[in-house]
Motif scaffolding. Sequence first.
Motif, PDB file in Angstrom:
ATOM      1  N   LEU A  35       0.808  -1.128   0.128  1.00 30.54           N
ATOM      2  CA  LEU A  35      -0.069   0.031   0.087  1.00 30.54           C
ATOM      3  C   LEU A  35       0.754   1.226  -0.004  1.00 30.54           C
ATOM      4  CD1 LEU A  35      -2.475  -0.952   2.724  1.00 30.54           C
ATOM      5  CD2 LEU A  35      -2.865  -0.936   0.195  1.00 30.54           C
ATOM      6  N   THR A  36       0.207   2.175  -0.753  1.00 28.91           N
ATOM      7  CA  THR A  36       0.971   3.626  -0.601  1.00 28.91           C
ATOM      8  C   THR A  36       0.369   4.204   0.949  1.00 28.91           C
ATOM      9  OG1 THR A  36      -0.698   4.731  -1.617  1.00 28.91           O
ATOM     10  CG2 THR A  36       1.250   3.821  -2.929  1.00 28.91           C
ATOM     11  N   VAL A  37       1.258   5.134   0.992  1.00 32.02           N
ATOM     12  CA  VAL A  37       0.889   5.967   2.525  1.00 32.02           C
ATOM     13  C   VAL A  37      -0.387   6.480   2.246  1.00 32.02           C
ATOM     14  CG1 VAL A  37       1.322   7.910   3.897  1.00 32.02           C
ATOM     15  CG2 VAL A  37       3.360   6.363   3.192  1.00 32.02           C
ATOM     16  N   SER A  38      -0.934   7.188   1.016  1.00 26.47           N
ATOM     17  CA  SER A  38      -2.184   7.570   0.667  1.00 26.47           C
ATOM     18  C   SER A  38      -3.211   6.585   0.781  1.00 26.47           C
ATOM     19  CB  SER A  38      -1.860   8.240  -0.521  1.00 26.47           C
ATOM     20  OG  SER A  38      -1.014   9.304  -0.895  1.00 26.47           O
ATOM     21  N   GLU A  39      -2.965   5.361   0.331  1.00 25.66           N
ATOM     22  CA  GLU A  39      -4.008   4.281   0.540  1.00 25.66           C
ATOM     23  C   GLU A  39      -4.236   4.148   1.898  1.00 25.66           C
ATOM     24  OE1 GLU A  39      -3.699   1.628  -3.237  1.00 25.66           O
ATOM     25  OE2 GLU A  39      -1.911   1.748  -2.094  1.00 25.66           O
ATOM     26  N   THR A  40      -2.998   3.931   2.713  1.00 26.67           N
ATOM     27  CA  THR A  40      -3.228   3.793   4.004  1.00 26.67           C
ATOM     28  C   THR A  40      -4.123   4.945   4.873  1.00 26.67           C
ATOM     29  OG1 THR A  40      -1.038   2.514   3.968  1.00 26.67           O
ATOM     30  CG2 THR A  40      -1.775   3.273   6.236  1.00 26.67           C
ATOM     31  N   LYS A  41      -3.798   6.137   4.557  1.00 27.38           N
ATOM     32  CA  LYS A  41      -4.495   7.206   5.186  1.00 27.38           C
ATOM     33  C   LYS A  41      -5.877   7.103   4.729  1.00 27.38           C
ATOM     34  CE  LYS A  41      -4.966  12.129   4.878  1.00 27.38           C
ATOM     35  NZ  LYS A  41      -4.489  13.315   4.318  1.00 27.38           N
ATOM     36  N   ASP A  42      -6.243   6.748   3.534  1.00 27.08           N
ATOM     37  CA  ASP A  42      -7.815   6.530   3.474  1.00 27.08           C
ATOM     38  C   ASP A  42      -8.352   5.244   4.276  1.00 27.08           C
ATOM     39  OD1 ASP A  42      -7.830   8.261   1.271  1.00 27.08           O
ATOM     40  OD2 ASP A  42      -7.614   7.162  -0.178  1.00 27.08           O
ATOM     41  N   LEU A  43      -7.928   4.361   4.444  1.00 26.01           N
ATOM     42  CA  LEU A  43      -8.079   3.107   5.102  1.00 26.01           C
ATOM     43  C   LEU A  43      -8.346   3.651   6.703  1.00 26.01           C
ATOM     44  CD1 LEU A  43      -6.150   0.147   3.690  1.00 26.01           C
ATOM     45  CD2 LEU A  43      -8.651   0.543   3.381  1.00 26.01           C
ATOM     46  N   LEU A  44      -7.568   4.411   7.097  1.00 21.58           N
ATOM     47  CA  LEU A  44      -7.298   4.851   8.517  1.00 21.58           C
ATOM     48  C   LEU A  44      -8.421   5.831   8.905  1.00 21.58           C
ATOM     49  CD1 LEU A  44      -3.580   4.551   9.509  1.00 21.58           C
ATOM     50  CD2 LEU A  44      -5.319   3.036  10.110  1.00 21.58           C
ATOM     51  N   GLU A  45      -8.558   6.458   7.880  1.00 23.73           N
ATOM     52  CA  GLU A  45      -9.692   7.502   7.945  1.00 23.73           C
ATOM     53  C   GLU A  45     -11.112   7.064   7.927  1.00 23.73           C
ATOM     54  OE1 GLU A  45      -9.339  10.102   4.477  1.00 23.73           O
ATOM     55  OE2 GLU A  45      -7.981  11.603   5.469  1.00 23.73           O
ATOM     56  N   ASP A  46     -11.281   5.952   7.199  1.00 24.42           N
ATOM     57  CA  ASP A  46     -12.362   4.969   7.327  1.00 24.42           C
ATOM     58  C   ASP A  46     -12.725   4.471   8.581  1.00 24.42           C
ATOM     59  OD1 ASP A  46     -12.951   5.774   4.836  1.00 24.42           O
ATOM     60  OD2 ASP A  46     -12.309   3.768   3.779  1.00 24.42           O
ATOM     61  N   ILE A  47     -11.659   3.874   9.543  1.00 23.86           N
ATOM     62  CA  ILE A  47     -11.512   3.191  10.547  1.00 23.86           C
ATOM     63  C   ILE A  47     -12.020   4.307  11.636  1.00 23.86           C
ATOM     64  CG2 ILE A  47     -10.258   2.361  12.328  1.00 23.86           C
ATOM     65  CD1 ILE A  47      -8.927   0.801  10.042  1.00 23.86           C
ATOM     66  N   GLU A  48     -11.129   5.497  11.647  1.00 26.45           N
ATOM     67  CA  GLU A  48     -11.338   6.716  12.408  1.00 26.45           C
ATOM     68  C   GLU A  48     -12.755   7.167  12.525  1.00 26.45           C
ATOM     69  OE1 GLU A  48      -8.965  10.936  13.606  1.00 26.45           O
ATOM     70  OE2 GLU A  48      -9.080  10.173  11.414  1.00 26.45           O
ATOM     71  N   THR A  49     -13.532   7.107  11.238  1.00 24.70           N
ATOM     72  CA  THR A  49     -14.829   7.655  11.275  1.00 24.70           C
ATOM     73  C   THR A  49     -15.858   6.636  11.714  1.00 24.70           C
ATOM     74  OG1 THR A  49     -14.395   8.827   9.040  1.00 24.70           O
ATOM     75  CG2 THR A  49     -16.717   8.415   9.650  1.00 24.70           C
ATOM     76  N   GLU A  50     -15.526   5.335  11.746  1.00 23.48           N
ATOM     77  CA  GLU A  50     -16.381   4.297  12.189  1.00 23.48           C
ATOM     78  C   GLU A  50     -16.099   4.407  13.726  1.00 23.48           C
ATOM     79  OE1 GLU A  50     -15.754  -0.328  12.754  1.00 23.48           O
ATOM     80  OE2 GLU A  50     -15.651   0.480  10.689  1.00 23.48           O
ATOM     81  N   ARG A  51     -15.141   4.512  14.296  1.00 21.56           N
ATOM     82  CA  ARG A  51     -14.835   4.635  15.662  1.00 21.56           C
ATOM     83  C   ARG A  51     -15.736   5.694  16.411  1.00 21.56           C
ATOM     84  NH1 ARG A  51     -10.302   1.197  17.503  1.00 21.56           N
ATOM     85  NH2 ARG A  51     -10.652  -0.450  16.203  1.00 21.56           N
ATOM     86  N   ALA A  52     -15.548   6.791  15.436  1.00 19.97           N
ATOM     87  CA  ALA A  52     -16.209   8.316  15.894  1.00 19.97           C
ATOM     88  C   ALA A  52     -17.754   8.124  16.192  1.00 19.97           C
ATOM     89  CB  ALA A  52     -15.720   9.433  15.159  1.00 19.97           C
ATOM     90  N   LEU A  53     -18.248   7.159  15.532  1.00 14.41           N
ATOM     91  CA  LEU A  53     -19.838   6.962  15.516  1.00 14.41           C
ATOM     92  C   LEU A  53     -19.981   6.403  16.540  1.00 14.41           C
ATOM     93  CD1 LEU A  53     -20.484   6.076  11.740  1.00 14.41           C
ATOM     94  CD2 LEU A  53     -20.679   8.320  12.946  1.00 14.41           C
ATOM     95  N   ASP A  54     -19.244   5.432  17.379  1.00 14.54           N
ATOM     96  CA  ASP A  54     -19.244   4.707  18.392  1.00 14.54           C
ATOM     97  C   ASP A  54     -19.013   5.297  19.727  1.00 14.54           C
ATOM     98  OD1 ASP A  54     -19.964   2.581  20.440  1.00 14.54           O
ATOM     99  OD2 ASP A  54     -19.029   1.138  19.235  1.00 14.54           O
ATOM    100  N   ASP A  55     -19.643   6.099  20.540  1.00 19.87           N
ATOM    101  CA  ASP A  55     -19.064   6.596  21.715  1.00 19.87           C
ATOM    102  C   ASP A  55     -18.171   5.826  22.666  1.00 19.87           C
ATOM    103  OD1 ASP A  55     -20.109   9.034  20.709  1.00 19.87           O
ATOM    104  OD2 ASP A  55     -21.807   8.906  21.794  1.00 19.87           O
ATOM    105  N   GLU A  56     -18.493   4.678  22.657  1.00 24.81           N
ATOM    106  CA  GLU A  56     -17.716   3.725  23.670  1.00 24.81           C
ATOM    107  C   GLU A  56     -16.452   3.165  23.309  1.00 24.81           C
ATOM    108  OE1 GLU A  56     -20.483   0.628  24.734  1.00 24.81           O
ATOM    109  OE2 GLU A  56     -21.955   1.910  25.316  1.00 24.81           O
ATOM    110  N   ARG A  57     -15.996   3.257  21.814  1.00 25.27           N
ATOM    111  CA  ARG A  57     -14.849   2.698  21.249  1.00 25.27           C
ATOM    112  C   ARG A  57     -14.051   3.985  21.203  1.00 25.27           C
ATOM    113  NH1 ARG A  57     -15.490  -0.780  16.207  1.00 25.27           N
ATOM    114  NH2 ARG A  57     -13.337  -1.510  16.692  1.00 25.27           N
TER     115      ARG A  57
END
Length: 118
Positions: free
Chosen positions: A13-35
Amino acid sequence: MTIFKEIVDEEYLTVSETKDLLEDIETERALDDERELRYELARAIEHVNRFAILETEDANALVEDLQDLEKVDEPTAYKIANLLPRDRQELRTVFAQQRYSVSGDELDEILNIIAKYV
């Protein structure tokens, strides 16, 4: 007793692809207050935000252009796309572990390809 782990799959993966993947994970975690974001995940997100210079499409196009060259294999192309070396000396360090040498003209050709994207 030793526990061995088997590599099931490997993908570069490029750093840019990794950034996109981690942004998705960060958004998913932000939606759940307990995580919460674990320390390692927060540091990884901070790292990719700092070092992802190219957009994902440009980074992938750079990797493809680099792979068209004879002396650049897939792992090396991704390494170059992630590091974006600016001069011959920086680029030589990428090839330091290879069993072959790269001429000055070949280094210049790679640097010219990088310059198109940066």
